[in-house]
Scaffold this motif. Structure first.
Motif, PDB file in Angstrom:
ATOM      1  N   VAL A   1       0.864  -1.179   0.000  1.00  0.00           N
ATOM      2  CA  VAL A   1       0.000   0.000   0.000  1.00  0.00           C
ATOM      3  C   VAL A   1       0.902   1.230   0.000  1.00  0.00           C
ATOM      4  O   VAL A   1       2.109   1.148   0.240  1.00  0.00           O
ATOM      5  N   TYR A   2       0.298   2.380  -0.270  1.00  0.00           N
ATOM      6  CA  TYR A   2       1.064   3.619  -0.251  1.00  0.00           C
ATOM      7  C   TYR A   2       0.386   4.604   0.703  1.00  0.00           C
ATOM      8  O   TYR A   2      -0.800   4.882   0.567  1.00  0.00           O
ATOM      9  N   PRO A   3       1.178   5.136   1.647  1.00  0.00           N
ATOM     10  CA  PRO A   3       2.552   4.744   1.958  1.00  0.00           C
ATOM     11  C   PRO A   3       2.597   3.368   2.641  1.00  0.00           C
ATOM     12  O   PRO A   3       1.613   2.949   3.243  1.00  0.00           O
ATOM     13  N   GLU A   4       3.740   2.709   2.521  1.00  0.00           N
ATOM     14  CA  GLU A   4       3.903   1.419   3.181  1.00  0.00           C
ATOM     15  C   GLU A   4       3.689   1.562   4.684  1.00  0.00           C
ATOM     16  O   GLU A   4       4.058   2.560   5.285  1.00  0.00           O
ATOM     17  N   LEU A   5       3.096   0.519   5.274  1.00  0.00           N
ATOM     18  CA  LEU A   5       2.700   0.594   6.678  1.00  0.00           C
ATOM     19  C   LEU A   5       3.802   0.166   7.638  1.00  0.00           C
ATOM     20  O   LEU A   5       4.373  -0.933   7.498  1.00  0.00           O
TER      21      LEU A   5
END
Length: 333
Positions: free
Chosen positions: A285-289
């Protein structure tokens, strides 16, 4: 189709737990002689036969085990956490050359023949535990604390993990911290499960004298659940929206990210997000979690090892709690 304990309980007009304990000759059960007689009569009428091996037969080696997953196959695809645990079990079982049967959504009526052990993944009611126990005495639970009921349990240290997240936010001078957590119920609707992260969060924030109930939002453990919870937070809190959120799992966190992006609230500049479980989803996902990494593979392997030990010789129940680690990515500063 073979007669089940549920069939007997329905016909006799008693609970599943009562049927299980009576048919297992539990003398500590406080039930009248007439009720015991009725249960045995119904069992005989319905031609009920236990499928677990006799207690007197020694067992030193597991051959066939069943993985009982409380999620359906479709739901498991949406929550990679439980899939990762199952894969850990299967990998360890392959090493021991065990034959593995998969059962989804706790549908143990699908089991045929004799099995040597069961590993149950997820959350189970007392009646469901009793039904699983009729299959075999070799029973291990993963992600459900059944230790006080007398069963081996493999768990995650939620309290320490949540404390580490709060401590991290505190070092970032982020003191207004919100929570999005989950609610669950067993597949038979008999047991409501409280999210242990919610209680750990409350304790950690109270220790800082910073806990605010209005910053906490409950939903289900899905992407849509996280989305709706964050939408509610944005709508109800407005400019008072916390500058950091701890979210109970990765699917919920991705939903929360979507809600923030739709509201044009930047992450992590305005709101930092820390998730839990660290499944593959956290990196796509953006931003990476940023996420708490849970040792799902090790949880599965540990369950298999416990099952093997229990089959080799009788032992007291064990409660194994595994630690976690924080993985930092772009959703936090």
């Amino acid at each position: 189709m073979a007669t089940t304990l549920k069939d007997i309980a329905h016909a006799a007009g008693v609970s599943l737990t009562t049927v299980s304990r009576v048919l297992n000759y539990d003398q500590s059960l406080s039930v009248g002689a007439a009720t015991r007689k009725r249960i045995f009569a119904v069992a005989e009428e319905l031609n009920y036969t236990k499928i677990r091996r006799p207690q007197a037969e020694p067992q030193t080696k597991l051959h066939k085990i069943a993985i009982v997953q409380w999620y359906s196959e479709a739901r498991e695809q949406d929550d990679l956490y439980y899939m990762a645990i199952r894969l850990g079990i299967e990998q360890r079982s392959q090493y021991h050359q065990f034959e593995v049967t998969r059962i989804f959504q706790n549908n143990i009526n699908q089991l045929t023949g004799e099995i040597d052990g069961v590993i149950a993944i997820g959350k189970f009611s007392a009646d469901q535990v009793s039904e699983l126990q009729t299959l075999t005495d070799n029973l291990v639970f993963v992600d459900d604390d059944q230790f006080t009921a007398g069963f081996d349990s493999v768990l995650t240290d939620f309290a320490q993990a949540v404390q580490q997240v709060i401590d991290f936010f505190w070092t970032q001078e982020l003191h207004d911290i919100g929570l999005i957590y989950g609610t669950e119920i067993t597949t038979d609707g008999q047991r409501q499960i409280n999210d242990p992260r919610e209680q750990a969060f409350k304790q950690a924030m109270t220790a800082h004298q910073a806990y605010r109930a209005e910053f906490c939002f409950a939903s289900d453990f899905t992407n849509q659940g996280g989305y709706q919870a964050m939408k509610q937070a944005i709508t109800t809190l407005g400019d008072q929206l916390p500058h950091a959120f701890f979210v109970a799992n990765d699917p919920m966190a991705t939903g929360a990210l979507k809600a923030l992006q739709e509201a044009q609230i930047s992450v992590p500049e305005r709101v930092s997000i820390f998730s839990f479980n660290d499944t593959a989803l956290a990196k796509y996902v953006y931003p990476e979690l940023s996420s708490v990494h849970v040792a799902t593979n090790l949880m599965g392997a540990t369950a298999v090892d416990l099952l093997q030990k229990r089959a080799q010789q009788a032992q007291v129940p064990q409660r194994v709690e595994l630690g976690t680690e924080l993985v930092f990515r772009a959703s936090t500063k």
